[in-house]
Design an enzyme around this catalytic site. Structure first.
Site, PDB file in Angstrom:
ATOM      1  CD  GLU A 348     -25.241   5.020  51.157  1.00  0.00           C
ATOM      2  OE1 GLU A 348     -24.088   4.842  51.248  1.00  0.00           O
ATOM      3  OE2 GLU A 348     -25.954   4.758  50.082  1.00  0.00           O
TER       4      GLU A 348
HETATM    5  N1  IFG Z   1     -24.496   1.185  50.552  1.00  0.00           N
HETATM    6  C1  IFG Z   1     -25.790   1.588  49.929  1.00  0.00           C
HETATM    7  C2  IFG Z   1     -26.235   0.809  48.656  1.00  0.00           C
HETATM    8  C3  IFG Z   1     -25.077   0.273  47.985  1.00  0.00           C
HETATM    9  C4  IFG Z   1     -24.118  -0.509  48.635  1.00  0.00           C
HETATM   10  C5  IFG Z   1     -23.360  -1.320  48.156  1.00  0.00           C
HETATM   11  C6  IFG Z   1     -26.946   0.580  51.783  1.00  0.00           C
HETATM   12  C7  IFG Z   1     -28.306   0.793  52.634  1.00  0.00           C
HETATM   13  C8  IFG Z   1     -23.758   0.457  49.739  1.00  0.00           C
HETATM   14  N2  IFG Z   1     -26.754   1.697  50.899  1.00  0.00           N
HETATM   15  O1  IFG Z   1     -26.288  -0.211  51.567  1.00  0.00           O
HETATM   16  O2  IFG Z   1     -27.194   1.692  47.676  1.00  0.00           O
HETATM   17  O3  IFG Z   1     -24.672   1.055  46.846  1.00  0.00           O
HETATM   18  O4  IFG Z   1     -22.541  -2.233  48.992  1.00  0.00           O
END
Ligand code: IFG
Length: 536
Positions: A348
């Site tokens: 992200e």
């Molecule tokens: N995605 C984000 C996390 C977290 C997650 C919550 C990943 C690799 C959603 N990144 O999962 O930081 O916010 O379910």
């Protein structure tokens, strides 16, 4: 597997069919728990109730009772550590002394023997052979982790009250039988986000205990994110002084000093669990950017952030100090991390352009390798075409990921954490207060109904190191919150990581899971009583 190993396994399997013996449940005193609904996965005449399901088991109808005469026999120092761990579980609840003695010369009578000789090569380093007869228990393994796995199984063959930390009435009966067992995947992990909300050393130790109970062998600690920096870095003290001073919702946050982190690593190592620290970058870095102005491209510190958005932060790719920072952080974390891996995140990074991301990751990954560690990253790291030694942790919910499949064909190893099954921060149902739902609702059946080795299309099982559950803490504040999301879904994924795929059938698993519930009641685990399981 050599011919005679195959022969041995076939013989053991034949003995299950031929003798047609019944189980003696986890309590060791009840009859056959799962007799009425045996599945093709686990014959109902096996030793029932063990999670993860062992490769093969035969019950022989006899039994052994642990009494005040029972001793724990070892023949090596390496086994003594496991013996003391077992004693730590059995002594408080049984009230028996259970001395750990050097077995050389003493008979096997009335003993629980933990031996590093006589195990078949089939069981590898983490497997074991467990035999119980009227005279005692013998666990044989090639290496200490195997003895430890056998001890976890022995624990589950005893009545649930063995889990109590106060003396309980017996009898402490272990059902007679033979178990030959070893893991399908070498990597069986669980992640814990201590950045969104901070959790104490004792809470993380309890988390480690739960993982050990289900034969998990890796703990991935998500130590840094936008809302918090949780690991002391001596050369950059403000990372914790400022970056560790809050958390989601504005609470006091906190952080682990390097000696506390070492304490956690040691506690995990004593349970044959490897800690993988994650320093997420270039995104998910607001806590660092709020701690040091010079890390920001504009030379201004960011404000501390206590919300739950993602993707808005990025280290300054163009500044040299960024790489000095990374080098100091990775050096210090590597020095206190005996395990081979450092997780660098990489997810992200929406504020980082693709070319900046590539440039950043090239330098960051080489810094990790410079400190003699193996890089792990969320699967987006593959966009930067990192060295083949980099492990990619797949986390999207879908089964199609052509770029990941291509990298796997080219030798990249994967950790399987699909958000549709392994993200246990997802709500169980729409009524679950805790958790998120961006990847959908995840029941315990969802957590169990996938195959880590075959989830991704066009990815061969040989490229998959194993499964890992992910537990993000945006909505979790206490150990009880963690337990609610962890149980019963972590044991479900633990079984997928350990047991042969042929032994994992939901209808049979859900019955064994119910017997585990009796143990969690004694352990005072705040588990979710899923309506999909016939809890006791
Ligand atoms: N995605 C984000 C996390 C977290 C997650 C919550 C990943 C690799 C959603 N990144 O999962 O930081 O916010 O379910």
């Amino acid at each position: 597997m050599s011919d005679n190993d195959m022969l041995e396994r076939r013989n053991v399997l034949r003995s299950i069919a031929a003798i047609g013996l019944f189980s003696a449940g986890t309590s060791g005193v009840e009859g056959n728990i799962a007799g009425n609904q045996s599945s093709d996965a686990l014959a109902s005449d096996e030793i029932q109730g063990v999670v993860p399901a062992p490769v093969t088991s035969t019950s022989t109808g006899s039994e052994y009772a642990i009494t005040s005469d029972t001793a724990i026999h070892v023949e090596s120092k390496a086994a003594a550590g496991v013996a003391n761990y077992l004693a730590g579980i059995l002594r408080p609840s049984t009230g028996n002394e259970l001395p750990v003695v050097d077995a050389h010369g003493s008979g096997a009578e009335d003993s629980i023997s933990l031996l590093l000789t006589g195990a078949p090569t089939t069981v590898g380093e983490e497997g074991y052979r467990l035999n119980v007869n009227a005279h005692g228990v013998t666990i044989r393994a090639n290496e200490p982790p195997g003895l430890f796995a056998g001890v976890q199984t022995l624990r589950q063959l005893l009545p649930p009250t063995v889990e109590s930390d106060t003396e309980q009435p017996g009898p402490w009966t272990v059902p007679g039988g033979h178990i030959l067992d070893y893991p399908r995947f070498s990597y069986r992990g669980a992640h814990l986000d201590v950045a969104r909300h901070f959790f104490s050393v004792d809470s993380v130790k309890q988390y480690i205990e739960y993982l050990a109970q289900y034969k998990m062998n890796h703990l991935h600690l998500h130590l840094t994110d936008d809302q918090g920096w949780r690991i002391e870095i001596e050369s950059w003290p403000k990372l914790t002084e400022i970056g560790g001073s809050t958390e989601v919702g504005g609470g006091p946050g906190g952080y682990y000093t390097q000696s506390e982190y070492r304490e956690l690593v040691e506690y995990a190592q004593d349970r044959f669990i490897t800690v993988i620290p994650e320093i997420d970058m270039p995104g998910h870095t607001n806590a660092a950017l709020a701690s040091y102005a010079e890390l920001n491209c504009d030379g201004e510190r960011e404000d501390l952030y206590t919300g739950t958005s993602v993707g808005f932060s990025s280290l300054c790719v163009d500044k040299e100090i960024t790489y000095e920072f990374i080098d100091d952080v990775i050096r210090e974390v590597s020095e206190i991390t005996p395990g081979p891996y450092i997780h660098i995140g990489g997810d992200e990074a929406h504020e980082t352009s693709d070319e900046e991301y590539d440039e950043f990751m090239d330098r960051a990954v080489s810094i990790i390798e410079k400190h003699d560690k193996r890089p792990v990253g969320w699967h987006q790291i593959l966009n930067a075409d990192p060295p083949e030694s980099t492990v990619a942790q797949y986390w999207y919910p879908g089964q199609e990921a052509p770029d990941v499949a291509e990298a796997a064909r080219d030798g990249t190893e994967l950790i399987a954490s699909p958000a549709s099954h392994a993200y246990i921060d997802m709500k169980y149902t729409e009524n679950t207060e805790l958790g998120l739902d961006w990847a959908g609702l995840t029941t315990v059946k969802d957590a169990y109904s996938w195959d880590p080795g075959r989830f991704l299309e066009d990815v061969d099982e040989s490229a998959v190191k194993g499964p890992e559950t992910a537990l993000w803490s945006e909505t979790l504040e206490t150990l009880a919150d963690i337990e609610f999301m962890l149980f019963p879904r972590m044991p479900a994924v633990a079984e997928l990581g350990w047991s042969p795929e042929s032994r994992t059938a939901w209808e049979e698993f859900r019955q064994r899971l119910a017997t585990q519930g009796s143990r969690w009641d004694v352990q005072d685990v705040n588990y979710y009583e899923s309506p999909l399981v016939a809890w006791p």
